[in-house]
Design an enzyme around this catalytic site. Structure first.
Site, mmCIF file in Angstrom:
data_model
loop_
_atom_site.group_PDB
_atom_site.id
_atom_site.type_symbol
_atom_site.label_atom_id
_atom_site.label_comp_id
_atom_site.label_asym_id
_atom_site.label_seq_id
_atom_site.Cartn_x
_atom_site.Cartn_y
_atom_site.Cartn_z
ATOM 1 N N ASN A 266 0.869 -1.186 0.000
ATOM 2 C CA ASN A 266 0.000 0.000 0.000
ATOM 3 C C ASN A 266 0.904 1.234 0.000
ATOM 4 O OD1 ASN A 266 -1.834 2.023 0.477
ATOM 5 N ND2 ASN A 266 -2.395 1.337 2.548
ATOM 6 N N TRP A 267 1.003 1.870 -1.152
ATOM 7 C CA TRP A 267 1.932 3.013 -1.280
ATOM 8 C C TRP A 267 1.343 4.296 -0.692
ATOM 9 C CZ3 TRP A 267 3.774 2.391 -7.116
ATOM 10 C CH2 TRP A 267 4.323 1.105 -7.267
ATOM 11 N N LYS A 268 0.078 4.254 -0.331
ATOM 12 C CA LYS A 268 -0.602 5.438 0.228
ATOM 13 C C LYS A 268 -0.386 6.648 -0.690
ATOM 14 C CE LYS A 268 -0.315 3.282 4.697
ATOM 15 N NZ LYS A 268 -0.183 3.409 6.150
ATOM 16 N N HIS B 250 -9.697 1.113 5.175
ATOM 17 C CA HIS B 250 -8.388 1.317 5.806
ATOM 18 C C HIS B 250 -8.552 2.298 6.976
ATOM 19 C CE1 HIS B 250 -4.281 2.638 6.424
ATOM 20 N NE2 HIS B 250 -3.899 1.521 5.834
ATOM 21 N N GLU C 291 -5.391 -4.860 10.889
ATOM 22 C CA GLU C 291 -4.416 -3.782 11.006
ATOM 23 C C GLU C 291 -4.649 -3.013 12.297
ATOM 24 O OE1 GLU C 291 -2.401 -2.719 7.111
ATOM 25 O OE2 GLU C 291 -4.089 -1.375 7.348
ATOM 26 N N SER D 96 3.376 -1.872 10.252
ATOM 27 C CA SER D 96 4.841 -1.903 10.379
ATOM 28 C C SER D 96 5.446 -3.259 10.025
ATOM 29 C CB SER D 96 5.284 -1.477 11.780
ATOM 30 O OG SER D 96 4.815 -0.165 12.045
ATOM 31 N N GLY E 3 2.779 -1.149 4.300
ATOM 32 C CA GLY E 3 2.772 0.263 3.920
ATOM 33 C C GLY E 3 4.186 0.751 3.680
ATOM 34 N N GLY E 4 4.770 1.399 4.701
ATOM 35 C CA GLY E 4 6.088 2.024 4.568
ATOM 36 C C GLY E 4 7.133 1.143 3.900
HETATM 37 P P1 PGA Z 1 2.631 0.394 7.575
HETATM 38 O O1 PGA Z 1 1.191 0.592 6.905
HETATM 39 O O2 PGA Z 1 3.178 -0.906 7.072
HETATM 40 O O3 PGA Z 1 3.444 1.576 7.115
HETATM 41 O O4 PGA Z 1 2.409 0.389 9.046
HETATM 42 C C1 PGA Z 1 0.350 -0.500 6.697
HETATM 43 C C2 PGA Z 1 -0.980 -0.003 6.191
HETATM 44 O O5 PGA Z 1 -1.397 1.104 6.589
HETATM 45 O O6 PGA Z 1 -1.639 -0.664 5.389
#
Ligand code: PGA
Length: 266
Positions: free
Chosen positions: A11-13, A96, A168, A220, A241-242
């Site tokens: 998920n590149w947001k 989300h 999540e 994370s 995400g990150g």
């Molecule tokens: P994160 O994000 O891995 O940066 O915590 C995960 C997500 O929001 O889907």
């Protein structure tokens, strides 16, 4: 069966513009080997979906949209519908925590979005999870119960086979950069939440549905903790995400999903 494959979603947001997304994909494609036991899904910015859909080899990567609007068409300025996304994406992230908490998305919106995605042959990834204060108040199970009951109301057992649930915990989500050091649950805690999610699915749809549905962990996730979560009972993949914004890091996570399944099959 769908759970034979691990599902890794990046998920590149709201990161990477169209050019950066294309360059990133090119780099990632050179690093990621196609594996029968791992399905890799990328969720770039909406703007890049069309061009990436022409660039990707769908045997290697599939695409997801990070959000959609539930009406099919009409006077809804600024929104994009599942009907418009049909054929461009295979998956849609729905509910989300950033949508719920920053943009005020309600369980009713989530339910409508899931149905819109299904109507348009897009597989929803339903995100559920408790905030830090809900966790401190021991409300995790209640929150998950309510989010699942509301999000999956009016869904048939047949439709459920197209849905993935992502656990999540909101308190575990990184800010995009601190994913390597941010607190996360232990894999065994994620496993017990996955078991709770399956119990809810069992109540709503029966035993087979509960054992067949894919449950992901997100928050994370990184190349160091991936194997732990992927090896946890009842966890079928990761929503990243990150760490998905770093091609090296993300390709290592994908490789761990493959190695984990290879070990499990021995
Ligand atoms: P994160 O994000 O891995 O940066 O915590 C995960 C997500 O929001 O889907």
């Amino acid at each position: 069966m769908v759970r034979d494959k691990k599902l890794i979603v990046g998920n590149w947001k709201m990161n990477l513009d169209t050019n950066e997304a294309s360059l990133y994909l090119h780099k990632l494609a050179g690093m990621v080997k196609m594996r029968r036991d791992v399905e890799v899904v990328l969720a770039p910015t909406l703007l890049a979906l069309q061009s990436l859909s022409l660039q990707i080899d769908r045997r290697q990567f599939k695409l997801a949209v990070q959000n959609l609007y539930w009406r099919d068409a009409g006077a809804y300025t600024g929104e994009v519908s599942a009907t418009q996304l049909r054929g461009v994406v295979d998956y849609a992230i729905v509910g989300h925590s950033e949508r719920r908490h920053i943009f005020g998305e309600t369980d009713k919106d989530v339910r409508n979005k899931i149905q819109a995605a299904l109507r348009n042959n897009i597989r929803p990834i339903l995100c559920v999870g408790e905030t830090a204060s809900e966790r401190a108040d021991n409300e995790t199970n209640d929150v998950l119960h309510d989010q699942l009951a509301a999000g999956l109301a009016n869904i048939t057992s047949d439709e459920l086979t197209h849905i993935t649930v992502a656990y999540e915990p909101v308190w575990a989500l990184s800010n995009g950069k601190d994913f390597a050091s941010h607190p996360t649950p232990l894999p065994e805690d994620a496993a017990s939440v996955a078991a709770f999610i399956r119990r809810q699915i069992d109540h709503m749809f029966g035993k087979n549905a509960a054992s067949d549905i894919r449950v992901l962990y997100g928050g994370s996730a990184n190349s160091h903790n991936a194997s732990g979560f992927l090896g946890a009972e009842g966890i079928d993949g990761l929503l990243v995400g990150g760490a998905s914004l770093n091609a090296q890091e993300f390709s290592e996570i994908i490789e761990k999903a493959h190695k984990g399944s290879a070990v499990a099959k021995k």
